[in-house]
Design an enzyme around this catalytic site. Sequence first.
Site, mmCIF file in Angstrom:
data_model
loop_
_atom_site.group_PDB
_atom_site.id
_atom_site.type_symbol
_atom_site.label_atom_id
_atom_site.label_comp_id
_atom_site.label_asym_id
_atom_site.label_seq_id
_atom_site.Cartn_x
_atom_site.Cartn_y
_atom_site.Cartn_z
ATOM 1 N N THR A 1 62.542 59.568 54.300
ATOM 2 C CA THR A 1 63.894 59.459 53.759
ATOM 3 C C THR A 1 64.700 60.742 53.914
ATOM 4 O O THR A 1 65.906 60.699 54.150
ATOM 5 C CB THR A 1 63.808 59.072 52.261
ATOM 6 O OG1 THR A 1 63.230 57.781 52.174
ATOM 7 C CG2 THR A 1 65.163 59.070 51.592
ATOM 8 N N SER B 1 57.148 56.841 56.508
ATOM 9 C CA SER B 1 55.776 57.244 56.187
ATOM 10 C C SER B 1 54.825 56.059 56.146
ATOM 11 O O SER B 1 53.612 56.227 56.262
ATOM 12 C CB SER B 1 55.724 58.020 54.879
ATOM 13 O OG SER B 1 55.971 57.192 53.779
ATOM 14 N N THR C 1 58.158 59.500 51.113
ATOM 15 C CA THR C 1 57.446 59.501 49.835
ATOM 16 C C THR C 1 56.477 58.327 49.683
ATOM 17 O O THR C 1 55.599 58.370 48.822
ATOM 18 C CB THR C 1 58.445 59.465 48.670
ATOM 19 O OG1 THR C 1 59.305 58.345 48.856
ATOM 20 C CG2 THR C 1 59.267 60.740 48.609
#
Length: 333
Positions: free
Chosen positions: A12, A53, A84
Amino acid sequence: MDRVTVFTLGGTISARGGDASRMTGTEVLAGLGAGIAGGGLDVELRDFRRLPSSSLSFEDLAALADEVRETLATGSGVVVVQGTDTLEETAFLLDLLCETPRPIVVTGAMRRPDLPGADGPANLAAALAVAADPGCAGLGVLVVLADEIHAARLVRKTHTTSVTTFASPGAGPLGSVVEGEPRILLRPTGTSAIHPLRFDPAVRVALVTLSLGDRGELLEDLDTRFDGLVLAAFGAGHVPTWLVDPLERLAGRIPVVLASRTGAGATLTRTYRGPGSEHELLHRGLIPAGPLDPAKARLLLHTLLSTGAKSPTGYDRPGITAAFAHVTGAGLA
Ligand code: ASP
């Protein structure tokens, strides 16, 4: 001048506009503006991957661990910047694979760089401050977001959107970053692993989460395709009575680690003794995850199997049990 090497992996913090593309590492660092120059740090960039991710592979992480180890050997601190969603898994894997003479810090962002209140630059600046601070060495791999410093072994993403999504249930953060300076309040006992551990991407460890009425079909399908299993069981380590025999059969062939799906707290060993209880399961050959959540237990088992805890004739149950006990603190030499 203190040197910190920043590995950017995407996520992000680099997802301007929210489409599939990700910014370059140089663009991510540029988001800091005067943040680096003002800090008097020598920052080196490794534009390592540009991925969400969720799409990082075991091969990516094995390559990252190798490069992080090489970087640490040159005397540099390390910051890993990634999405995250799987940040806690990268951090814990690095904790298992890298001894840390200098701090290793993992960070990311919850808000895209083009949205109001984007948190990426503040998180990156705090992570750099922690990575450059010798007082933050010897704490294992650290996760820094929202000015909080967390231990990789404890931290979890607990909210889909909040900028304070990272928490360490049952323990809390080790410290915080105040006016750009790390302040450590607590130090973890021991380390997450007895080094050195290896990570072989070819090892296959399944993670199965139980839910009410589970008939065990997923366990049957594991059969010969996996080298190990982590079971995210109910409560403190409980399963339906009808799954005890299938689990014992599996544990006769591959390591089966008993974890909890609750999200906090350790698995028990002797409080409940009836059919399907933790006491019975451990006597039937399962291995307690202790305080490790299922995703972290899976990575620890993966590294242990990569490091020789399996053989054509079976697996090293005492060795794996001792390694999990070490994380609990019970197996510290
Ligand atoms: N939160 C996502 C991640 O973990 C965002 C993305 O797709 O970049 O990477």
